[in-house]
Design an enzyme around this catalytic site. Structure first.
Site, mmCIF file in Angstrom:
data_model
loop_
_atom_site.group_PDB
_atom_site.id
_atom_site.type_symbol
_atom_site.label_atom_id
_atom_site.label_comp_id
_atom_site.label_asym_id
_atom_site.label_seq_id
_atom_site.Cartn_x
_atom_site.Cartn_y
_atom_site.Cartn_z
ATOM 1 N N GLU A 162 49.335 -16.930 15.395
ATOM 2 C CA GLU A 162 48.441 -16.661 16.588
ATOM 3 C C GLU A 162 49.174 -15.366 17.585
ATOM 4 O O GLU A 162 49.841 -15.738 18.559
ATOM 5 C CB GLU A 162 47.512 -17.198 18.018
ATOM 6 C CG GLU A 162 46.448 -17.419 17.292
ATOM 7 C CD GLU A 162 45.395 -18.600 17.634
ATOM 8 O OE1 GLU A 162 45.832 -18.651 19.364
ATOM 9 O OE2 GLU A 162 44.315 -19.326 17.338
ATOM 10 N N ASN A 215 49.277 -17.437 10.201
ATOM 11 C CA ASN A 215 47.718 -18.105 10.327
ATOM 12 C C ASN A 215 47.268 -17.159 11.462
ATOM 13 O O ASN A 215 47.585 -16.884 13.183
ATOM 14 C CB ASN A 215 47.631 -19.219 10.507
ATOM 15 C CG ASN A 215 46.032 -19.771 10.712
ATOM 16 O OD1 ASN A 215 45.030 -19.085 10.080
ATOM 17 N ND2 ASN A 215 46.123 -20.364 11.423
ATOM 18 N N HIS A 240 36.506 -18.174 12.790
ATOM 19 C CA HIS A 240 35.777 -19.155 14.016
ATOM 20 C C HIS A 240 34.866 -17.818 14.179
ATOM 21 O O HIS A 240 34.765 -16.769 15.813
ATOM 22 C CB HIS A 240 36.812 -19.675 15.341
ATOM 23 C CG HIS A 240 38.074 -20.421 14.900
ATOM 24 N ND1 HIS A 240 37.398 -21.834 14.726
ATOM 25 C CD2 HIS A 240 38.890 -20.342 14.514
ATOM 26 C CE1 HIS A 240 37.908 -22.024 14.633
ATOM 27 N NE2 HIS A 240 39.055 -21.700 14.161
ATOM 28 N N GLU A 292 39.654 -21.843 9.197
ATOM 29 C CA GLU A 292 38.996 -22.624 10.424
ATOM 30 C C GLU A 292 37.699 -22.694 10.360
ATOM 31 O O GLU A 292 37.116 -21.868 11.565
ATOM 32 C CB GLU A 292 39.667 -22.392 11.569
ATOM 33 C CG GLU A 292 41.487 -22.691 11.323
ATOM 34 C CD GLU A 292 42.655 -22.676 13.384
ATOM 35 O OE1 GLU A 292 41.675 -22.289 14.181
ATOM 36 O OE2 GLU A 292 43.255 -22.937 12.582
ATOM 37 N N ASP A 330 34.570 -21.491 11.342
ATOM 38 C CA ASP A 330 32.955 -22.422 11.829
ATOM 39 C C ASP A 330 31.988 -20.843 12.496
ATOM 40 O O ASP A 330 32.290 -20.445 12.488
ATOM 41 C CB ASP A 330 32.994 -23.173 12.729
ATOM 42 C CG ASP A 330 34.022 -23.678 13.408
ATOM 43 O OD1 ASP A 330 34.565 -21.451 14.196
ATOM 44 O OD2 ASP A 330 34.599 -23.665 14.701
HETATM 45 C C1 XIL Z 1 41.625 -26.615 18.380
HETATM 46 C C2 XIL Z 1 41.388 -28.341 18.219
HETATM 47 O O1 XIL Z 1 40.720 -27.987 17.607
HETATM 48 C C3 XIL Z 1 41.551 -27.929 19.501
HETATM 49 O O2 XIL Z 1 40.827 -29.823 19.686
HETATM 50 C C4 XIL Z 1 42.017 -28.509 20.988
HETATM 51 O O3 XIL Z 1 42.217 -29.029 21.731
HETATM 52 C C5 XIL Z 1 42.570 -27.044 21.116
HETATM 53 O O4 XIL Z 1 42.979 -26.554 18.866
HETATM 54 N N1 XIL Z 1 42.887 -21.986 16.401
HETATM 55 C C6 XIL Z 1 43.754 -22.652 16.150
HETATM 56 C C7 XIL Z 1 43.384 -24.388 15.788
HETATM 57 O O5 XIL Z 1 44.457 -22.063 15.323
HETATM 58 O O6 XIL Z 1 44.617 -25.428 16.546
HETATM 59 C C8 XIL Z 1 42.030 -24.071 17.570
HETATM 60 O O7 XIL Z 1 42.259 -26.415 17.057
HETATM 61 C C9 XIL Z 1 41.582 -24.077 16.808
HETATM 62 C C10 XIL Z 1 41.678 -22.463 17.199
#
Ligand code: XIL
Length: 381
Positions: A168, A218, A252, A281, A283
């Site tokens: 990010e 990422n 996400h 990641e 979902d």
């Molecule tokens: C999130 C975790 O799932 C949570 O448990 C934590 O509190 C915050 O981070 N992008 C990412 C991940 O790259 O590392 C994040 O994970 C979600 C968003």
């Protein structure tokens, strides 16, 4: 769709999940019964199927993980705040207990491990950026970063096959994320190659520490618009220096979009640069971004919509895998992994983000760890 106030929703949600749990005759994770196929096996010829885990879910979701996935990533346990938990004494002190447990579980079950994440603006203790008198110097911050990266990649050499080196670094408008403490400390581009120094150094340190590891950039929202263009530019510049092997598209998303064609185009764009692409990641929230209302339970129409969206995405994923017969077969750079940010709706970060305490149902298995329509959409094609 019926919306209810969030406190009520939360109470109802708890009741509903308790009822779910009580009414099930099987123990959680018992979906490894013969009727539920293993996604990892079904996707063997396409790509590894992964899940984000923590030391607790290795216990509470053990059966499901052991049967459904062949790749793990630490949801939090390889981040700075877990690796350097002791105030005052860090960043030179390390704690690997959570990370080691995850790597050991993966080894015991013959799974691969993605490393997440070495340089991110969140979940990193403020002391990393502090000196004796005010802010730490650029040199000190880069030295600490080097120590951290070298220690992790050396420890997990041969066990963690790829790393999200930088996470990010771009803002949504396609500029650099200038409010990152890493950027503040070492965001200049001293050699004028178009890459802020902290990003370039992070990849260099990682390459040096474990030349056999695949190095990823990422990020989220890099599938379209200005942020896609910015990510392409960054990755091209890193690639010219031989510093990057892959792009992680976080994934996400929601059940309402983006559409699968957009994702396909983004995968092909990055692949055309010679990048491996992974969905890192995944979902699918059941709420549109910006909708802060709540639901007591997942309504069947939304569960169906979620299944349809997962179905459309996985069609693209299978095709982009480069497996024989797919559109990218034999071409350099392709989709080489899909990792879910969790495995079942009994544990999802979306229960606290972006609305604290609001239940969400973004994954393939429900709160009792039974397959949802979304699971069958991914498992049958
Ligand atoms: C999130 C975790 O799932 C949570 O448990 C934590 O509190 C915050 O981070 N992008 C990412 C991940 O790259 O590392 C994040 O994970 C979600 C968003």
């Amino acid at each position: 769709m019926k919306r209810i106030p969030s406190v009520l929703a939360l109470l109802l949600g708890v009741c509903v999940s308790r009822l779910d749990a009580q009414s099930g005759s099987q123990a959680p994770g018992a979906s490894n019964d013969a009727a539920v196929p293993s996604l990892a096996s079904l996707y063997q010829r396409f790509f590894p199927i992964g899940a984000a885990v923590d030391p607790q879910t290795l216990v509470t979701q053990e059966n499901l993980l052991a049967t459904q996935v062949n790749s793990l990533v630490a949801e939090n346990d390889m981040k700075w705040e877990r690796i350097h938990p002791r105030r005052g004494n860090a960043p030179s002190s390390y704690n690997f207990s959570g990370a080691d447990a995850i790597v050991a579980f993966a080894r015991a079950h013959g799974m691969r491990v993605r490393g997440h994440t070495l340089v991110w603006h969140r979940q990193v203790p403020g002391m990393v950026f502090r000196g004796d008198k005010g802010p730490a110097t650029r040199t000190d911050v880069l030295d600490r970063m080097k120590d951290h990266i070298t220690t992790l990649l050396t420890r997990y050499k041969g066990q963690v096959y790829c790393w999200d080196v930088v996470n990010e670094a771009l803002s949504d408008d396609g500029g650099w994320r200038t409010d990152s403490p890493w950027f503040e400390a070492a965001g200049a581009d001293e050699n004028g190659d178009g890459i802020p120094d902290y990003i370039e150094k992070a990849f260099e340190f990682a390459r040096q520490a474990d030349p056999s590891a695949l190095l990823f950039y990422n990020d989220y929202n890099i599938e379209s618009g200005a942020k896609l263009e910015a990510a392409v530019k960054l990755v091209k510049a890193l690639k010219e220096k031989g510093l990057v092997d892959g792009v992680g598209i976080q994934g996400h998303w929601s059940i309402f979009g983006p559409d699968a064609g957009t994702i396909r185009d983004a995968i092909e764009r990055f692949a055309s640069l010679g990048m491996q692409v992974q969905i890192t990641e995944l979902d699918l929230s059941v709420f549109v971004w910006g909708d802060n209302s709540s639901l007591a339970a997942l309504p069947p129409d939304l569960a169906r919509r979620q299944a349809a969206q997962y179905d459309a995405l996985f069609k693209v994923f299978r095709d982009e895998s480069g497996a024989p017969g797919s559109s990218r077969a034999g071409q350099p750079g392709r989709l080489t992994g899909v990792t879910f940010w969790g495995i079942a709706d009994d544990h999802t970060w979306l229960d606290s983000f972006p609305v604290a305490g609001r239940k969400n149902w973004p994954l393939l298995f429900d709160t009792s760890q039974k397959p949802k329509p979304a699971f069958w959409a991914v498992a049958k094609w």
